[in-house]
Motif scaffolding. Structure first.
Motif, PDB file in Angstrom:
ATOM      1  N   MET A  64       0.842  -1.197   0.000  1.00  0.00           N
ATOM      2  CA  MET A  64       0.000   0.000   0.000  1.00  0.00           C
ATOM      3  C   MET A  64       0.881   1.252   0.000  1.00  0.00           C
ATOM      4  O   MET A  64       0.411   2.355  -0.241  1.00  0.00           O
ATOM      5  CB  MET A  64      -0.909   0.008   1.249  1.00  0.00           C
ATOM      6  CG  MET A  64      -2.087  -0.938   1.102  1.00  0.00           C
ATOM      7  SD  MET A  64      -3.045  -0.649  -0.398  1.00  0.00           S
ATOM      8  CE  MET A  64      -2.776  -2.167  -1.303  1.00  0.00           C
ATOM      9  N   MET A  65       2.161   1.057   0.262  1.00  0.00           N
ATOM     10  CA  MET A  65       3.065   2.219   0.130  1.00  0.00           C
ATOM     11  C   MET A  65       3.759   2.166  -1.228  1.00  0.00           C
ATOM     12  O   MET A  65       3.812   3.136  -1.955  1.00  0.00           O
ATOM     13  CB  MET A  65       4.115   2.193   1.237  1.00  0.00           C
ATOM     14  CG  MET A  65       5.152   3.292   1.042  1.00  0.00           C
ATOM     15  SD  MET A  65       6.218   3.444   2.478  1.00  0.00           S
ATOM     16  CE  MET A  65       7.121   4.908   1.996  1.00  0.00           C
ATOM     17  N   SER A  66       4.228   0.985  -1.632  1.00  0.00           N
ATOM     18  CA  SER A  66       5.077   0.966  -2.843  1.00  0.00           C
ATOM     19  C   SER A  66       4.234   1.148  -4.109  1.00  0.00           C
ATOM     20  O   SER A  66       4.686   1.775  -5.063  1.00  0.00           O
ATOM     21  CB  SER A  66       5.838  -0.360  -2.898  1.00  0.00           C
ATOM     22  OG  SER A  66       4.945  -1.428  -3.080  1.00  0.00           O
ATOM     23  N   GLY A  99       3.758  -3.598   8.038  1.00  0.00           N
ATOM     24  CA  GLY A  99       4.283  -3.814   6.676  1.00  0.00           C
ATOM     25  C   GLY A  99       4.673  -2.493   6.040  1.00  0.00           C
ATOM     26  O   GLY A  99       5.720  -2.359   5.394  1.00  0.00           O
ATOM     27  N   CYS A 100       3.844  -1.475   6.287  1.00  0.00           N
ATOM     28  CA  CYS A 100       4.115  -0.164   5.684  1.00  0.00           C
ATOM     29  C   CYS A 100       5.347   0.475   6.327  1.00  0.00           C
ATOM     30  O   CYS A 100       6.130   1.139   5.670  1.00  0.00           O
ATOM     31  CB  CYS A 100       2.895   0.734   5.874  1.00  0.00           C
ATOM     32  SG  CYS A 100       3.021   2.249   4.931  1.00  0.00           S
ATOM     33  N   LEU A 101       5.538   0.234   7.637  1.00  0.00           N
ATOM     34  CA  LEU A 101       6.753   0.742   8.305  1.00  0.00           C
ATOM     35  C   LEU A 101       7.987   0.036   7.749  1.00  0.00           C
ATOM     36  O   LEU A 101       9.053   0.620   7.612  1.00  0.00           O
ATOM     37  CB  LEU A 101       6.664   0.467   9.810  1.00  0.00           C
ATOM     38  CG  LEU A 101       6.031   1.538  10.697  1.00  0.00           C
ATOM     39  CD1 LEU A 101       5.857   0.993  12.123  1.00  0.00           C
ATOM     40  CD2 LEU A 101       6.875   2.797  10.700  1.00  0.00           C
ATOM     41  N   TRP A 102       7.803  -1.238   7.380  1.00  0.00           N
ATOM     42  CA  TRP A 102       8.911  -2.077   6.911  1.00  0.00           C
ATOM     43  C   TRP A 102       9.387  -1.644   5.525  1.00  0.00           C
ATOM     44  O   TRP A 102      10.577  -1.717   5.213  1.00  0.00           O
ATOM     45  CB  TRP A 102       8.411  -3.527   6.898  1.00  0.00           C
ATOM     46  CG  TRP A 102       9.314  -4.529   6.299  1.00  0.00           C
ATOM     47  CD1 TRP A 102      10.342  -5.182   6.913  1.00  0.00           C
ATOM     48  CD2 TRP A 102       9.283  -5.011   4.949  1.00  0.00           C
ATOM     49  NE1 TRP A 102      10.950  -6.037   6.025  1.00  0.00           N
ATOM     50  CE2 TRP A 102      10.317  -5.949   4.829  1.00  0.00           C
ATOM     51  CE3 TRP A 102       8.485  -4.734   3.835  1.00  0.00           C
ATOM     52  CZ2 TRP A 102      10.572  -6.620   3.627  1.00  0.00           C
ATOM     53  CZ3 TRP A 102       8.750  -5.389   2.645  1.00  0.00           C
ATOM     54  CH2 TRP A 102       9.777  -6.325   2.560  1.00  0.00           C
ATOM     55  N   ALA A 103       8.445  -1.158   4.685  1.00  0.00           N
ATOM     56  CA  ALA A 103       8.771  -0.888   3.276  1.00  0.00           C
ATOM     57  C   ALA A 103       9.942   0.089   3.118  1.00  0.00           C
ATOM     58  O   ALA A 103      10.931  -0.248   2.462  1.00  0.00           O
ATOM     59  CB  ALA A 103       7.522  -0.376   2.546  1.00  0.00           C
TER      60      ALA A 103
END
Lengths: 244, 294, 514, 333
Positions: free
Chosen positions: D76-78, D235-239
């Protein structure tokens, strides 16, 4: 009249577990249901409390027809039950078991952002109920002795402030001394809170000492109902109970 | 055109055949021990590696027709051997425990066996040389050919399905296993050593997976990660067919096999997701799968 | 900390300590405040608009090597080291290497490591680079995530001086940005997708690569047409494709389609399949579909363990008899002994358009003879194009370091000083003449494809009848990706964009004959 | 809000946890930069573990598909960056990932909130694999197996002109630490709220919960939404930390990792998954580095975990701590 069933029926194939039963409970009355195994006692309670769907007839509770009401609606209306094989929250302490029930009664069991430990009113009430039932505060439900587990089962039901409490053999699997101790806790508590009780019981002393009225069931039908001493002399009842 | 449809049908049946062997093993073990055995994929890979390795050694010395029997025995023996070790040593200790720990244990075994394969057979994929072509191919009209070995695999799948049906319904051990699956306490009460039944069932399941791996080897290669890939498809089969039901495993593998073929031929984009969409749909309408029981 | 339990059968915990309200608030307060202080500290400490001074690039007037006339530079004696202003460190030169060391991709990956080690040992025997011994640290090139994390660890923890490696086209686009940001000289061998320097890292500084992908898809596509024309006298019209579903497969397909649509506008794209890679072992449905559509030719880019499963099953279906011409861009790319003698003869043989050890002929190119003999002596196997790539890359690095060292009179050169030398580096390597282009840091050498033939003496299937195309005829001219190609545009790579704009419809591009 | 005396009483009462907090706060000053990055990864897996354990430890539901939701949050970020080319400040993507993941949880929850035990696990395994095959197969939209590069986003609207290593080890590390503390506090409140206690009641006895007037499917569904939302957030923090999102992080073996790190830490304790996340990540990276047989090592560690320390590292720690401080008192477990 707090509860009335009109020719309630529940069949398992040919077995007529509950066969056109008209069962009545008055306010603040303690009714004992006795009868041999397979007489349909537990099935009757299961149908009244919504655990099983009836095959026919009606259930009227406080003037309202609750035949097809969901378990949730019946509990909100005030019909609560305990279980023959104890059903309690094993991983939680006795104190927490009660608090969950109180929260559910107060409709705040779903509150996400209110810390349970900060709710002093619930804590106070839970402690009162624990004292009333003589249960320890912190031991986990699983670690309680069998007698206390039975009591906790009833106490959790009691915490819902029911109008009608149905108990399925609350003293089964306990020594006679313990049985009286349990009943000496449940009956006064019910009297104090003006809760009408329906108790399924096998132990005749308990039945005769503690109940206002006795209903005898046999093969899905009510054989006889009346005051304890009437039942004691009734020949037919004696034959059924002895032969079974 | 009809021979192309026939070819699709056959390749679907081919995939369903060895998928059934893996799924059957998985569902028998779950049916009895209520354990979801993630290590089952590793048993399939062991069967494949042992068969590929053995064939590499002796394919020259023995006459061709024997190859096929050797492969099956090698695969079955290899997987059964591993089964004999891990069931009593590891799995037996977790039957009574929480589901989380059973899953984790079988996941650990899967990881360990993957690396043991690397240690024993090295990093490169192992492959057979000849037997797949030895049987040659048969022309099915329109200039199209189909390898006879494909029929061997399909036949093997149905034969073992038949054997399993026979074993489960007619033989003594089979009935005991089914009764233990239905009610462990009663079976133990009438004097059967439930512990040994568990081991025997696990070995039966392992053997099936090993045979599955072995019979595919002639047409493919034994490479690392084989066990992890086949496992998720075997899960789809078991979930669709119903946990614990052999009939379910058979029908489930046919459904997954055919879906994959249809997906590849006509909807290449969602071929992989198609199988899982079906699994979810089945679970929504029949939570226990087609023939599952609680 | 109150404990909770999920199932009575578990061992009950100790009676938990009761948490008073005050302590509860204290903990939450402590946690949130701690986080806030941390965030504030960062905000204050971090310099905002100050741009770190990037070292001025050293421009060194060097000899430009005229490409067509091959000056043979056999890896000869090392330059004698004279202590200059900055002392050359005596610690060994640590090279980080990542490649596929296990699984279906190992037959392509392990030779890269072997080629690198072969070159390192020869260099160490000849005294190392400026006296520094070369040491190789190898790590398995697993999934894209592990590879990125492992790369950062090699740079930050193992403190490598140089990075040589990478096979997968999924990993180079992921690692390149980190290489630029961490300022570590990274010489990719494969991971050939043009996307790396056309889209992801458009002005590369610290990243170079041995070869790139567009010529691979194009020459093998032309080889298909050539073999079909040789077999039937006319050009093919029905094309089918089966590729692994990741960067490499997708771009081989894209370039082949761009070229075919230009050269033969009336072609038919009968079927294209993208197969999960690695790990597909059952190709029967794909084979059936290709037999159904009855193509004239099939272009594939499957390789490794999966490819072996594919062609064995295809043999069973009589696939190679039904399909007039088949070629996989990487059928002969793994170590030569991997493709056994059951592989069909007379069909296309792809070596990623880079290198087959028998060509250029050993007696014509002494560098190739030196490489093949020393590699075989050490590993008892013949090298593949990955081995040649790694071998060449390390010698190129040595040459560049020694050349800049001679210019700046002393001390181990900074990476920023080596880069300009590498940017116009040209040499004769085992595969022939090889030159790095300044604008996109890609290595350029002529593309090669061929025909498959079994060699009972060697015991494997090999490439024969080599077909060459000059690399500048089938790839975008210099600076095209910077000045013309729009990364956000419709075309995936600069070469595809170049084909679309410059190739004429219905004709072969100049320099390409069938 | 907390008096000095209160703070000291806490430190005396929980020396270990205060020590950990101090170490975490000062880590970038003395630790090698690669280790700091791994601790940042560990904190993110800690958040994922907390979200996962809300289902396993507190609601008794074991999901085998959480890697799919983690990957969903990362994408959702990439994906927006890939298609618009604009890089907003990270908070925009965190909010976007949180909301879309919550919506995903709401949708999928409709299906699986009614299932329990192995059927819940396999249903979630299927969801994870569907997400994986979507990210893998739609090459044009998601970049397929190559995935997508995630550039360094501005934080709180600020762009930091520093090199990536410094950004990861100092700036983004503290950002993740702050996010971690906030998530820890939120989960602490959720778990200790009426809702948390109700979840545990549902976990322990469904029938009793129903007969206490608790609508078990509704609360399970809410727990599922929270769990998926925070997993997506992690997951978004990880990206940006990983710099790259590829479909393989949705593959089921990574769901196995999430289950493993939660049980390694001790899912019977609130803090278990956090300790599990930190230890597991550092352990996995260093084993991958030092031996080709890292899966074997991981498998053996798991066996030890299952047979000898079923209550995880935290359980082990507490029993040792109790044995040390209450020499005379007998301590079970």
């Amino acid at each position: 009249m707090i509860l009335e069933t009109q020719n309630l029926r529940k069949y398992f194939g040919e077995v007529h577990a509950v066969d056109n039963v008209n069962f009545k409970v008055k306010e603040e009355e303690i009714v004992a249901i006795i009868g041999p195994n397979g007489a349909g006692k537990t099935t009757l309670v299961n149908v009244i409390t919504g655990y099983l769907k009836p095959d026919g007839g009606k259930i009227i509770f406080m003037g309202k027809d609750i035949t097809n009401a969901s378990i949730y609606e019946r509990i909100r209306a005030g019909i609560v039950r305990s279980f023959q094989l104890v059903n309690i929250f094993e991983g939680l302490s006795a104190f927490d078991n009660i608090r969950v029930a109180i929260n559910s009664r107060e409709r705040k069991e779903g509150k996400i952002f209110s810390l349970i430990d900060r709710d002093t009113t619930v804590t106070k009430e839970a402690l009162q109920i624990l004292d009333l039932f003589g249960l320890p505060k912190d031991t986990l439900a699983r670690d309680l002795p069998h007698g206390d587990r039975k009591l906790l089962d009833v106490a959790t039901a009691f915490a819902l402030k029911p109008k009608l409490l149905l108990l399925d053999e609350p003293t089964s699997g306990v020594s006679t001394r313990e049985k009286n101790k349990i009943m000496d806790v449940i009956i006064p508590a019910a009297r104090k809170e003006k809760v009408s009780l329906v108790v399924i019981e096998h132990d005749m002393d308990i039945v005769f000492n503690y109940s206002d009225r006795i209903v005898v069931m046999h093969q899905g039908k009510i054989l006889f109902e009346g005051k304890p001493d009437e039942v004691r002399e009734h020949t037919e009842v004696k034959r059924v109970l002895l032969v079974g | 055109m009809s021979n192309i449809i026939f070819l699709y049908l056959i390749s679907g049946l081919y995939y369903a055949a060895y998928l059934f062997l893996v799924a059957a093993g998985l569902t028998i073990i779950f049916g009895l021990a209520r354990v979801v055995n993630l290590a089952h994929g590793a048993l399939y890979a062991i069967g494949a590696y042992v068969a590929a390795w053995l064939m590499g050694l002796i394919s020259k010395q023995i006459p061709p027709p024997l190859w096929y029997i050797i492969i099956i025995i090698a695969g079955a023996a290899g997987a059964a051997f591993v089964g004999i070790i891990i069931e009593p040593l590891l799995l037996r200790r977790v039957y009574g425990r929480l589901e989380e720990f059973q899953l984790l244990l079988t996941f650990a075994i899967l990881l360990i066996i993957e690396d043991l394969e690397l240690m024993i057979w090295g990093p490169y994929p192992l492959a057979f040389k000849e037997p797949y072509h030895y049987l040659g191919a048969v022309s099915i009209g329109g200039g199209l050919m189909y390898p006879l070995y494909g029929f061997v695999v399909i036949a093997m799948g149905w034969l073992i399905a038949l054997f399993l049906w026979f074993f489960m319904t007619k033989t003594k051990l089979g009935i005991i296993i089914r009764s233990a699956a239905a009610n462990k306490e009663v079976t133990a009460a009438i004097g059967h050593n439930v512990k040994s039944i568990y081991t025997k069932t696990f070995i039966l399941g392992a053997t099936l997976a090993g045979i599955g791996g072995a019979i595919v080897m002639p047409s493919a290669t034994a490479q690392l990660g084989l066990g992890i890939d086949i496992l998720v498809f075997a899960f789809a089969v078991v979930v669709i067919g119903g946990l614990g039901s052999l009939k379910g495993a058979l029908v489930g593998s046919l459904i997954v096999g055919m879906t994959r073929v249809v997906g590849i031929a006509y909807f290449p984009e969602i071929e992989l997701a198609l199988i899982w969409l079906i699994a979810v749909i089945v679970l929504v309408f029949r939570p226990l799968g087609l023939w599952g029981r609680e | 900390m109150p404990e909770t339990f999920s199932n009575p059968k578990e061992v009950p915990p100790e009676a938990r300590s009761k948490l008073s309200r005050r302590e509860l608030l204290g903990i939450i307060g402590g946690l949130v405040v701690g986080g806030a202080i941390g965030a504030a500290a960062t905000y204050v400490a971090a310099p905002k608009e100050v741009v770190k001074e990037v070292a001025k690039t050293v421009t060194v007037p060097g000899p430009t090597v005229t490409v067509p006339g091959p000056t043979v530079t056999v890896p000869g004696p090392t330059v004698t080291v004279t202590p200059g202003a900055r002392p050359v460190p005596t610690t060994p030169l640590k090279i980080g290497c990542q490649t596929f060391m296990k699984g279906g991709n190992a037959p392509l990956g392990v030779p890269l490591y072997e080629g690198l080690v072969a070159a390192a040992e020869e260099i160490n025997k000849a005294g190392g680079i400026l006296g520094r011994k070369v040491e190789v640290i190898v790590r398995d090139e697993a999934g894209t995530d592990e590879t990125v994390k492992e790369y950062k660890r090699l740079v930050l923890e193992d403190k490598i001086d140089l990075y040589i490696g990478l096979i997968s086209s999924a990993n180079t686009p992921a690692v390149a940005p980190h290489a630029e940001e961490l300022k570590c000289l990274s010489l990719f061998i494969d991971g050939c997708t043009d996307v790396v320097f056309d889209v992801v890292d458009r002005n590369p500084v610290y990243v170079f690569r041995n070869h790139f992908q567009s010529p691979d898809g194009l020459i093998n596509n032309f080889q298909l047409m050539r073999l079909y024309k040789r077999k039937t006298g006319k050009l093919p019209t029905r094309f089918a494709y089966i590729h692994p579903d990741y960067g490499y497969g997708r771009l081989v397909h894209a370039h082949a389609r761009y070229a075919t649509d230009k050269v033969m506008p009336e072609n038919v794209n009968a079927y294209e399949a993208f197969v999960k890679f690695p790990g597909t072992t059952d190709f029967s449905a794909y084979i059936t579909k290709m037999l159904e559509v009855k193509p004239d030719v099939v272009l594939s880019s499957e390789w490794g363990g999966d490819f072996k499963a594919f062609y064995k099953q295809a043999l069973g279906y009589g696939y190679f008899k039904a399909i007039p011409v088949f070629i996989s861009t990487l059928s002969h790319g793994t170590y030569p002994e991997f493709l056994e003698t059951d592989y069909p003869e007379g069909i296309g043989a792809g070596v990623h358009a880079n290198y087959w050890f028998e060509y250029p002929l050993l007696d014509q190119n002494p560098v190739n003879k030196y490489f093949v003999d020393s590699y075989f002596a050490k590993w008892k196997r013949y090298p593949n194009f990955e081995a040649e790539g790694a071998w060449t890359m390390l010698w190129a690095f040595k040459g560049a370091v020694e050349e800049i060292y001679a210019k700046i009179k002393g001390g181990w050169p900074e990476t920023e000083e080596i880069v300009p030398i590498l940017e116009r580096w040209a040499m004769v390597c085992p595969a022939g003449v090889w030159q790095i282009r300044k604008d996109n840091h890609n290595g350029y050498k002529d593309a090669i494809s061929g025909v498959s033939i079994n060699d009972p003496k060697l015991g494997f299937n090999k490439l024969t009848d080599p077909y060459y195309i000059r690399v500048d005829k089938i790839s975008a001219p210099p600076r095209w990706q910077l000045e013309v190609f729009d990364p956000k545009g419709p075309h995936p790579t600069a070469t595809a964009d170049w084909i679309f704009r410059t190739w004429k419809k219905g004709e072969l591009p100049d320099g390409v004959t069938l | 809000m907390i008096s000095r005396k209160g703070l000291i009483s806490i430190i005396r009462k929980y020396p270990i946890y205060t020590l950990i907090i101090i170490i975490l706060l000062t880590l970038p000053i003395y630790a090698p930069s690669f280790f700091v990055i791994q601790i940042a990864y560990g904190l993110i897996f800690g958040i994922t573990g907390l979200a996962f354990n809300l289902l396993l430890g507190y609601t008794g539901l074991l999901s085998f598909g959480h890697a799919g939701f983690f990957a969903f949050g990362a994408y959702m970020m990439s994906l927006p960056i890939r298609h618009t080319g604009i890089v907003h400040t990270l908070e925009v993507y965190l909010a976007f990932a949180f909301i879309t993941s919550a919506a995903l949880g709401a949708l999928l929850g409709l299906i699986c909130a009614r299932r329990t035990r192995i059927f819940f696990s396999i249903l979630n395994l299927s969801f994870g694999l569907i997400i994986y095959s979507f990210f893998l197969k739609f090459w044009g939209f998601t970049g397929g197996a190559d995935g997508t590069h995630v550039p360094t986003p501005p934080l709180l609207g600020m762009k930091f002109a520093v090199d990536k290593e410094y950004w990861m080890t100092h700036i983004y590390y503290y950002y993740i630490l702050a996010a971690f503390f906030i998530c820890l506090a939120i989960f602490w409140v959720i778990v200790n709220s009426n809702f948390g206690k109700t979840l545990q009641a549902i976990r322990d006895n469904e029938i009793r919960a129903q007969f206490t007037g608790i609508r078990i499917y509704r609360y399970r569904h809410i727990a599922y939404i929270i769990s998926v939302a925070f997993t997506g957030l992690a997951g978004c923090l990880w990206a940006p930390l990983n710099g790259h999102t590829a479909p393989e992080i949705a593959w089921w073996t990574y769901s196995g990792d999430i289950v493993m790190l939660t049980i390694l830490g001790g899912y019977q304790y609130f803090i278990g998954p956090v300790i599990g996340g930190l230890v597991f990540n550092v352990f996995k990276i260093y084993t991958i580095g030092y031996t080709v047989y890292w899966m074997l090592l991981l498998g053996i560690i798991l066996l030890i975990l299952i047979f000898f320390i079923p209550r995880g590292l935290v359980g082990l720690g507490i029993s040792i701590y109790n044995r040390l401080t209450h020499k005379k008192g007998s301590s079970k477990g």
